[in-house]
Design a protein around this motif. Structure first.
Motif, PDB file in Angstrom:
ATOM      1  N   GLY A   1     -25.017 -13.364  55.426  1.00  0.00           N
ATOM      2  CA  GLY A   1     -24.324 -14.623  55.631  1.00  0.00           C
ATOM      3  C   GLY A   1     -23.585 -14.615  56.935  1.00  0.00           C
ATOM      4  N   PRO A   2     -23.433 -15.792  57.546  1.00  0.00           N
ATOM      5  CA  PRO A   2     -22.666 -15.879  58.790  1.00  0.00           C
ATOM      6  C   PRO A   2     -21.207 -15.581  58.519  1.00  0.00           C
ATOM      7  N   PHE A   3     -20.415 -15.407  59.568  1.00  0.00           N
ATOM      8  CA  PHE A   3     -19.018 -15.073  59.320  1.00  0.00           C
ATOM      9  C   PHE A   3     -18.313 -16.242  58.649  1.00  0.00           C
ATOM     10  N   GLY A   4     -17.358 -15.902  57.815  1.00  0.00           N
ATOM     11  CA  GLY A   4     -16.593 -16.939  57.135  1.00  0.00           C
ATOM     12  C   GLY A   4     -17.290 -17.510  55.925  1.00  0.00           C
TER      13      GLY A   4
ATOM     14  N   SER B   1     -24.664  -9.027  58.230  1.00  0.00           N
ATOM     15  CA  SER B   1     -23.976 -10.016  59.047  1.00  0.00           C
ATOM     16  C   SER B   1     -24.900 -10.477  60.154  1.00  0.00           C
ATOM     17  N   PRO B   2     -25.780 -11.416  59.870  1.00  0.00           N
ATOM     18  CA  PRO B   2     -26.745 -11.827  60.891  1.00  0.00           C
ATOM     19  C   PRO B   2     -26.063 -12.597  62.019  1.00  0.00           C
ATOM     20  N   PRO B   3     -26.344 -12.258  63.279  1.00  0.00           N
ATOM     21  CA  PRO B   3     -25.751 -12.979  64.399  1.00  0.00           C
ATOM     22  C   PRO B   3     -26.069 -14.469  64.296  1.00  0.00           C
ATOM     23  N   GLY B   4     -25.038 -15.280  64.406  1.00  0.00           N
ATOM     24  CA  GLY B   4     -25.243 -16.718  64.377  1.00  0.00           C
ATOM     25  C   GLY B   4     -25.760 -17.217  63.041  1.00  0.00           C
ATOM     26  N   GLY B   5     -25.684 -16.384  62.001  1.00  0.00           N
ATOM     27  CA  GLY B   5     -26.164 -16.801  60.692  1.00  0.00           C
ATOM     28  C   GLY B   5     -27.669 -16.983  60.655  1.00  0.00           C
TER      29      GLY B   5
ATOM     30  N   ARG C   1     -23.341  -3.608  60.750  1.00  0.00           N
ATOM     31  CA  ARG C   1     -22.507  -2.791  61.646  1.00  0.00           C
ATOM     32  C   ARG C   1     -23.062  -1.381  61.750  1.00  0.00           C
TER      33      ARG C   1
ATOM     34  N   GLN D   1     -17.800 -24.259  53.971  1.00  0.00           N
ATOM     35  CA  GLN D   1     -16.963 -25.267  54.617  1.00  0.00           C
ATOM     36  C   GLN D   1     -16.472 -26.308  53.639  1.00  0.00           C
TER      37      GLN D   1
ATOM     38  N   GLU E   1     -25.916  -1.627  64.049  1.00  0.00           N
ATOM     39  CA  GLU E   1     -25.432  -1.732  65.429  1.00  0.00           C
ATOM     40  C   GLU E   1     -24.974  -0.385  65.959  1.00  0.00           C
TER      41      GLU E   1
ATOM     42  N   LYS F   1     -18.740 -13.131  52.544  1.00  0.00           N
ATOM     43  CA  LYS F   1     -19.406 -11.863  52.241  1.00  0.00           C
ATOM     44  C   LYS F   1     -18.444 -10.848  51.661  1.00  0.00           C
TER      45      LYS F   1
ATOM     46  N   GLU G   1     -34.723  -6.822  69.711  1.00  0.00           N
ATOM     47  CA  GLU G   1     -33.323  -7.093  70.033  1.00  0.00           C
ATOM     48  C   GLU G   1     -32.508  -5.842  70.351  1.00  0.00           C
TER      49      GLU G   1
END
Lengths: 576, 459
Positions: free
Chosen positions: A226-229, A383-387, A327, A413, A330, A232, A346
């Protein structure tokens, strides 16, 4: 053997003058910083160092321990809080204050603490690797089984009983091999088992959307991308708090310090719903925050799963939460790039997929070497970049895991929590667990759930039409579908993790809630068919009152009141 | 220690390479003496027995193989003292205000050390910024790192200044300081900030680090670390509550990318280095509160999203580290609403621990959730209205549509100097919520409706 440093570039240090094996742990520099050999080239070897390397110079000494990175396994693991390489954070704080300094070693297990050891074998017995030789009451509810290390076997010459420290000899085998309560195991090597089973029991999490719609089996694997916020971490923490496993290993891998502080503060105060004891008594926490050294972050995941395997071998159900596996990936990428390896997608190393599958493969329901049945359920946050779920870590994870809980920023949201998208998520265990549900929840649970899923699917199609023409243009039965789905979403799927009652929902309650919504649906359908106007069916008061029953302490009482009222109201409408 | 080497073999972008040195420590501070008598500073990036790579902060202009290189034998340290308050320093920590050098009480490694998670106190003290969209719906607490995600041409600077001016913990009289670090912002923007600091007297309790757009990009990598070191010093040694404003993180990341390219590293997404997450974390994670110490470091960074794209690597990686974000919206700005904060994509992860009975008010969470839900639905309805017209909406939907307008007009909109207390903010919230039928207030417990709803309160 002693060697010296040739080159320092961030966490990657090149050494020369010693001939290490791959993955040997070495101490580099005057301060003896801990590192691991990750490449050997001629007379030079490359080391990833778990601590900050500022100020370290070429020419400083290097010592090889000859051992690969290992964790200490034995009584005292539970209730501990470790960094990525099993140093207890509490001991680090005592030794170096509020900020993490370097060059400090700390044992994973407390050497001073004394445990009461009760043998379960006698001298003359022959034991094999993995066999239990005695027990220690580690916490109020967890009996810690002391096992022969998997690689050892023989006849017992002497076995002791009484109070011991973890490194004292409690058992001597013929030939003089001494055993203590502690064993070491290299983290990158899975602990051996007798055999693996297909998982057949669900992990009960008390989270309606997870248990109800997308269950994971004990011994299964799940991913939460999921994207941040999008929630998760809250979901992971809910799982750590409420999962019905015996042991929880929570790995905070490259995440926020304040969040870890929150976990560290909260877990000792929370109660295990099963035993009423503090949750911490069944928990091992590994906290390697985003600003702690990147190589230790890479190791933290292995440290965690090895501890999980150890408890699984005793016959416990273990759940392991990794927040976040991105993470970890990464960290691999960062080290790989410092090694100047040829990058894959990537910039991630080409072995990303292999490493991820090796890790998730360490989950499973097993028969251990001591013939105990245990399991490890692995739940990894992504944590996928940009969701964007098409990125390599999410994609490689999805190829392995059986359950996919897709978090959605849009739902978050509008404060729909847990913001798990019911249209894109899936579980491949629903079929395999169907028998269990029929037997242990209710015979009609599976059809109820399938029906709910079906309605939600219909809703998404209807919503597209509503977007164009408005809901009033729909036929009445479809308007009813929309209303039922609203109820499903708001009354059943939404769950408040911060509400004292709603935070944990037992399976029986989930069933009754879903049943109640289904009952309204049936009655409304019947009423509609007998010609009662939609407006009247929608204005049933008890339907809206259903919204709040999940928050009631006395859920059953409250539900009964509402359902009785619903019967009366429908009766008053006439028709049926 | 003071040996000067004249063995530069290669100069490439901001990097120089030297051979035949004594052993040099990784991360060491380096002084470079140019033939014309000037001195530049740099840092060791890669060291081996054969060759040493140094990144030069002030750029390599004017450097040649004749330049002398002196290794200091220590990592980069910032001289710190309480007298830093009121001072304006360069991005590398040198005085810019014509005042004397800082007489250090201590010298601290600018990279800082990572805080032991075990020593952290979970942040929970409410900070009142006087801005409703923050206090009411995305509450800031002490020790939090909450960035502003903005875009070019949006009033993020004004918002940041308003926050710096108005922030306080209600009922507290503890020492408060601001550390301001400018990274690659224009001279004009910097002046705007300085003028405001001077006008409001805020400068007396501020430490300012300025790295402007025409200052060397490499220096930008050190500037935030200097600022955070000063902040930690004031917070943990002098018990002050420090608000750190870093602007602009995007410029910082550009500098990071520039350095990565110069080092010929394998690039990650959009050319940014693969370690950008770790690097940003080493800045953001330096916010927090420590058990048993009085001070705190709260971070408020400004980040302009390239192309207003929240999925761009810079806001994206930041969002994964910070405890939420305040999103400035071009749409609201175009409507003439100040502060144009769009609460929907905004988030404060620590809000729940900073609000409620005894901190703000018991009904805070319920009011916030209800407004969120209403505003989200109202905005969706706007899309529908564009297609089917307002008349096609049910009465309920029309009410919600109106609520979304009210929310923007009364709750979001406020004056540049309007300092709303939390009570005022919640009052505005109730005022607009009371325009909705009570049956729609499903997220508010009945007891709060009876206690605070204007219709009940007056009874």
């Amino acid at each position: 053997m002693k060697g010296e440093i040739y080159r320092v570039a961030g966490p990657v240090v090149t050494i020369m003058g010693i001939k290490p094996k791959m993955y040997d742990v070495v101490h580099v520099g005057h301060e003896g910083l801990m590192g691991e050999v990750i490449r050997i080239e001629g007379d030079k070897a490359t080391v990833q160092v778990y601590e900050d390397t500022s100020g370290i110079k070429p020419g400083e000494p290097v010592v090889n321990t000859g051992m690969s990175l290992s964790v200490e396994l034995g009584p005292g693991l539970l209730e501990s809080i470790y960094d990525g390489i099993q140093r207890p954070l509490k001991v680090l704080q005592e030794k170096m204050g509020d900020f993490i300094d370097r060059g400090v070693t700390a044992n994973g297990l407390d050497r001073e603490r004394v445990w009461e050891f009760k043998p379960t074998v006698s001298s003359g017995d022959s034991v094999t690797g993995g066999q239990t030789i005695g027990i220690v009451q580690e916490t109020e509810n967890i009996e810690h089984k002391i096992m022969v290390p998997p690689t050892v076997s023989g006849t017992i010459e002497e076995i002791k009983s009484g109070k011991f420290k973890v490194d004292e000899t409690i058992c001597v085998l013929a030939g003089g091999k001494e055993l203590s309560m502690m064993q070491k195991w290299p983290v990158r090597m899975p602990r051996p088992v007798d055999k693996k089973f297909i998982p057949r029991r669900p992990l009960i999490t008390g989270q309606r959307i997870l248990d109800g719609l997308f269950p994971v089996a004990k011994g299964g694997t799940a991913a939460i991308p999921g994207p941040f916020g999008s929630g998760k971490t809250v979901t992971q923490q809910q799982l750590a708090k409420w999962s019905d496993t015996d042991i929880v290993v929570y790995i905070g891998c490259g995440e926020r310090g304040n969040e870890m502080a929150d976990v560290l503060n909260e877990f000792p105060e929370l109660q295990d719903p099963k035993t009423g004891r503090p949750l911490m008594e069944r928990t091992v926490l590994i906290a390697n925050t985003s600003n702690m050294p990147v190589a230790a972050r890479e190791a933290s995941v292995y440290t965690g799963i090895t501890i999980a395997e150890y408890y699984r071998d005793m016959g416990y159900d273990v759940s392991l939460m990794a927040d976040s596996s991105s993470r970890w990936a990464e960290a691999m990428r960062e080290i790989s790039s410092r090694l100047e390896e040829m990058p894959g997608e990537e910039g991630y190393p080409a072995y990303l997929s292999a490493r991820l599958s090796e890790f998730y493969e360490r989950a499973g329901a097993v028969k251990s070497l001591s013939a105990e049945e245990g399991s490890i359920t692995v739940i990894g946050a992504v944590s996928p970049p940009g969701g964007d779920f098409s990125e390599p870590v999410t994609q490689n994870t999805l190829r392995i895991v059986k359950v996919f809980w897709a978090l959605d920023a849009k739902l978050a949201q509008r404060r729909h929590f847990p913001s798990i998208d019911w249209l894109t998520s899936y579980s491949l265990y629903t079929q395999g667990l169907a028998d269990w549900f029929a037997e242990n929840v209710a015979p009609d649970w599976v059809p109820l759930r399938d029906n709910a899923m079906d309605l939600l699917q219909q809703e998404s199609e209807l919503q597209e039409i509503v977007q164009l023409v408005g809901s009033d243009a729909l036929p009445e039965d479809q308007q009813l579908v929309l209303e039922i789905c609203r109820m499903l979403r708001e009354y059943f799927l939404q769950q408040n993790a911060f509400h004292p009652v709603d935070t944990y929902c037992p399976f029986d309650k989930q069933y009754q809630l879903l049943k109640a919504i289904s009952k309204y649906s049936d009655m409304a359908q019947a009423a509609l068919e007998s010609g009662i106007p939609m407006k009247d069916i929608l204005s049933i008061e008890s339907k809206d009152e259903l919204a709040k029953v999940k928050f009631e302490e006395d859920f059953e009482g409250a539900l009964n009141v509402v359902m009785e009222k619903m019967d009366k109201e429908f009766a008053a409408l006439g028709g049926n | 220690m003071t040996k000067e080497y004249k063995t530069i073999t290669e100069i490439s972008g901001p990097l120089i390479f030297l051979e035949k040195t004594e052993p040099v420590g990784y991360g060491e501070l380096v002084h470079i003496n140019l033939p014309d008598g000037t001195t530049k500073r740099g840092q060791v990036l890669d060291t081996s027995s054969d060759v040493v790579a140094v990144q030069v902060f002030e750029g390599t202009g004017g450097l040649n193989e004749e330049s002398g290189v002196v290794f200091s034998g220590e990592t980069i340290k910032l001289p710190v003292s309480k007298d830093m308050l009121g001072r304006i320093l360069s991005g590398a920590g040198e005085p810019l205000d014509g005042g004397p050098r800082i007489v250090p009480e201590d010298r601290i490694d600018v990279n800082g050390a990572s805080m032991n998670p075990y020593s952290r106190m979970p942040p929970e003290d409410f900070i009142q910024t006087g801005i409703s969209t923050i206090d009411g719906t995305n509450t800031l607490v002490r020790g939090q790192k909450l960035p502003i995600f903005s875009g070019s041409g949006l009033p993020h600077n004004e918002i940041a200044l308003q926050i710096a001016r108005q922030s306080k913990v209600p009922g507290s009289t503890e020492d408060f300081a601001v550390v301001f670090a400018a990274m690659g912002i224009t001279n004009e923007e910097a002046q705007y900030f300085m003028e405001d600091f001077e006008k409001t007297g805020a400068l007396e309790r501020a430490v300012v680090f300025l790295n402007l757009a025409d200052d060397p990009a490499v220096e930008r990598i050190i500037t935030p670390r200097m600022a955070l070191t000063a902040a930690e010093y004031l917070a943990y040694e002098h018990d002050m509550h420090v608000l750190v404003i870093l602007t602009d993180i995007t410029n910082y990341c550009e500098a990071l990318r520039q350095m990565g390219a110069a080092r010929e590293e394998v690039p990650g997404r959009r050319g940014y280095p693969g370690y950008m997450y770790t690097d940003l974390a080493s800045l953001y994670e330096r916010a927090g509160v420590i058990k048993g110490r009085k001070g705190s470091v709260t971070q408020f960074s400004i980040l302009t999203m390239p192309g207003d794209d929240i999925t761009h690597p810079i806001p994206d990686l930041s969002g994964y580290i910070t405890e939420g974000q305040i999103v400035v919206s071009r749409e609201l700005h175009m409507k003439g609403i100040y502060p144009p904060i769009n609460v929907l994509p905004s988030l404060s992860r620590l809000m729940n621990s900073g609000i409620g009975d005894g901190k703000t008010r018991d009904d805070h969470k319920a009011v916030s959730d209800q407004m969120y839900a209403g505003y989200a639905e109202g905005r969706d309805l706007r899309g529908l209205v564009a297609i089917v017209g307002k008349e096609a909406l049910s009465e309920r939907d029309q009410k919600i549509l109106e609520f979304a307008d009210l929310f923007e007009d009364r709750f979001v909109r406020q004056g540049r100097d309007e300092d709303r207390s939390i009570e005022d903010t919640l009052q505005v919230g109730w005022d607009i919520l009371s325009e909705l039928p009570e049956s729609l207030l499903t997220r508010i417990d009945n007891k709060y409706i009876e206690k605070y709803h204007p219709a009940h309160k007056s009874n």
